[in-house]
Design an enzyme around this catalytic site. Structure first.
Site, short mmCIF file in Angstrom:
data_model
loop_
_atom_site.label_atom_id
_atom_site.label_comp_id
_atom_site.label_asym_id
_atom_site.label_seq_id
_atom_site.Cartn_x
_atom_site.Cartn_y
_atom_site.Cartn_z
N TYR A 65 0.85 -1.20 0.00
CA TYR A 65 0.00 0.00 0.00
C TYR A 65 0.88 1.24 0.00
CZ TYR A 65 -4.99 -0.29 -0.07
OH TYR A 65 -6.27 -0.38 -0.50
N GLU A 67 -0.56 4.84 -0.49
CA GLU A 67 -1.36 6.05 -0.76
C GLU A 67 -0.50 7.28 -0.54
OE1 GLU A 67 -5.03 6.09 1.43
OE2 GLU A 67 -5.66 4.19 0.56
N ASP A 242 -7.40 14.03 -24.18
CA ASP A 242 -7.35 12.60 -23.85
C ASP A 242 -6.68 11.91 -25.04
OD1 ASP A 242 -7.79 9.93 -23.46
OD2 ASP A 242 -9.91 10.12 -22.98
N THR A 271 -4.23 6.44 -21.66
CA THR A 271 -4.05 5.08 -21.19
C THR A 271 -2.62 4.69 -21.56
OG1 THR A 271 -4.87 4.22 -23.28
CG2 THR A 271 -6.45 4.35 -21.48
N LYS A 274 -2.69 1.09 -25.05
CA LYS A 274 -3.17 1.02 -26.44
C LYS A 274 -1.95 1.18 -27.36
CE LYS A 274 -7.42 3.32 -24.93
NZ LYS A 274 -8.53 2.43 -24.72
N1 PLP Z 1 -10.22 7.57 -23.14
C1 PLP Z 1 -10.29 7.11 -24.39
C2 PLP Z 1 -10.14 8.09 -25.52
C3 PLP Z 1 -10.49 5.75 -24.64
O1 PLP Z 1 -10.59 5.31 -25.89
C4 PLP Z 1 -10.62 4.87 -23.53
C5 PLP Z 1 -10.84 3.41 -23.71
O2 PLP Z 1 -11.27 2.88 -24.62
C6 PLP Z 1 -10.56 5.40 -22.25
C7 PLP Z 1 -10.36 6.75 -22.08
C8 PLP Z 1 -10.78 4.54 -21.05
O3 PLP Z 1 -9.73 3.71 -20.78
P1 PLP Z 1 -9.88 2.50 -19.76
O4 PLP Z 1 -10.63 1.44 -20.46
O5 PLP Z 1 -8.46 2.14 -19.43
O6 PLP Z 1 -10.59 3.03 -18.55
#
Ligand code: PLP
Length: 478
Positions: A65, A67, A242, A271, A274
């Site tokens: 842990y 945090e 994002d 993420t 991917k």
């Molecule tokens: N943001 C985008 C643009 C995504 O395509 C995705 C997943 O497909 C996510 C966020 C969410 O990711 P996770 O599945 O790891 O929560």
């Protein structure tokens, strides 16, 4: 990728240990490798992490842990986690040229939640506390806290709509992002299906959002983030990007200048699993201005970080710094071009007419199919894809009219443009050879279909030929 023969021993030993406790799980792990080896994986959000990344996830770091943040933990004995988190954050900052990196989020959704709440902390909470002469929210009276708490819910978010390619966390009503903000969506131009920056600027001017979210899950084009920042600045919005889908293309310097979100956005989320080819997980990059708010991901929306996953992120980020990864990222984009051209020359219709990133969105309505039917027929033929809405989709978000295809995974196996052209040919053949059938009541079905005799088997065999030329984890025997 690291030495697979060496990794074989590690995986074999691990599986024999797992087998003694729960053989069904060892069996499922083995079968997953076989399935992944034997199918054409075209899911745009998936990839194959290296054995080094995979092996880093399974160890006792998972038991600790921690945090808090590096050097400031709510638990004792976190020195090794501090090393792990510092190394991962250092790699992330250097790789992306970011002022600050937060590597604790467990997933992309978590990263977006951290980003949203830290933007609210920076833009709404901090000024309110300053005005009330309080240091933290704990110093507020009940009534001041109630006023502040309500004001979080008054804020506005403008994100890309789901059917134009945005993600459900970008303000989709069923997601928490659509419930915690007053939310509007921007779409794409109805004719070109491309982002229309002037229309977006006008919408932002009228709506005056606190946050504009750029980035996508299913938009097959690059985005001009310099323009996005201009639009955000013109209305005093925070620009959040994002880059979950295209982080690998940013890391690999395929997206540079105006197409690189990091120099333009206030906050960037991603993420790690991917196109970046790391472990399942999320990350937030930010300018110094937002750093201390993002740093409070725990206790804001996170609990203890997954130290084993942060370690695997560090390993993946170390891999992404290499020339090898740069060539990989360029190949991902080149292969997507070849895939798109393969479809276009065979008469398929693509959303936006093509691609300049890592994904292609085929409008299967032209083949008389729903996305659901196309996805299933392709799966029967050994081709793994996912159905996806197209802009203003007449079939809705469940059945859809599109199939989304991405090149990151097969590029990791070594596929090149010629093989992607062949993949397009195989897919078009399956789509042409599939017909919708009726429900038992005789009505046209959006889910049922029939594939021409022998076509699925022939496609499977042709896919195997391609896959055999580029084995997954060659030398790795279980
Ligand atoms: N943001 C985008 C643009 C995504 O395509 C995705 C997943 O497909 C996510 C966020 C969410 O990711 P996770 O599945 O790891 O929560």
């Amino acid at each position: 990728m690291s030495d697979n023969a060496q990794a074989s021993q590690a995986f074999q030993s691990a599986l024999s240990v797992i087998e003694t406790v729960e053989p069904r799980i060892a069996g499922a792990i083995r079968s997953e490798l076989t399935d992944q080896r034997e199918s054409l994986k075209l899911i745009a959000s998936e990839n194959y992490a290296s054995p080094a990344v995979l092996l880093t996830m399974g160890n006792w770091l998972s038991d600790k842990y921690a945090e808090g943040t590096v050097g400031h933990r709510f638990y004792a004995g976190c020195q090794n986690v501090d090393t792990v988190e510092s190394v991962a954050a250092e790699h992330a900052r250097e790789l992306f040229g970011a002022e600050y990196a937060y590597v604790q989020p467990h997933s992309g959704i978590d990263a977006n939640l951290v980003a949203f709440w830290s933007i609210l902390a920076h833009r709404v909470e901090k000024p309110a506390l300053a005005e009330l002469g309080a240091k933290t929210v704990n110093d507020l009276s009940e009534s001041d806290w109630e006023t502040l708490r309500r004001s979080f819910g008054d804020q506005r978010l403008l994100g890309m709509s789901l059917d134009a390619g945005g993600h459900l966390t970008h303000g989709f009503r069923p997601n928490i992002s659509g419930k915690m903000f007053h939310q509007r969506s921007y779409g794409t131009d109805p004719t070109s299906q491309l982002l229309d920056y002037d229309a977006l600027a006008a919408q932002a001017k009228e709506f005056k959002p606190l946050i504009i979210v750029a980035g996508y899950s299913a938009y097959p084009r690059r985005v001009n983030f310099a323009k996005m920042r201009e639009i955000a600045d013109s209305v005093g919005a925070t620009l959040m990007v994002d880059m979950a889908h295209f982080a690998g293309l940013v890391a690999g310097k395929v997206f540079t200048g105006d197409e690189d979100p990091v120099p333009h956005a206030h906050v960037v989320t991603t993420t790690t699993h991917k196109s970046l080819r790391g472990p399942r997980g999320g990350m937030v990059l930010a300018t110094q201005e937002y750093a201390d708010s993002v740093d409070r991901g725990c206790p804001l929306v996170l609990g203890g970080p997954l130290s084993n996953m942060m370690a695997a992120k560090a390993v993946a980020l170390a891999e992404a710094r290499t020339d090898n990864f740069r060539s990989y990222a360029q190949q991902v984009a080149d292969n997507a071009q070849a895939l798109a051209e393969g479809f276009l020359k065979r008469g398929a219709s693509l959303v936006t007419g093509g691609t300049d990133n890592h994904l292609v969105l085929v409008d299967v309505g032209g083949f008389g199919l729903t996305g659901r039917q196309a996805e299933s027929a392709l799966l029967d033929s050994g081709v793994v894809t996912n159905r996806n809405s197209v802009p203003n989709d007449p079939q809705g978000a469940w059945y859809t009219s599109g199939v989304r295809l991405g090149t990151p995974a097969l590029t990791s196996r070594g596929f090149g443009p010629e093989e992607f052209d062949r993949v397009a040919e195989l897919i078009v053949d399956v789509l042409k050879g599939t017909e919708p059938t009726s429900t038992s009541a005789g009505a046209p079905s959006k889910a049922k279909y029939a594939i021409a005799n022998g076509l699925a088997e022939r496609t499977h065999a042709a896919a195997s030929e391609l896959l055999d030329k580029h084995p997954l984890y060659p030398g790795l025997e279980l």
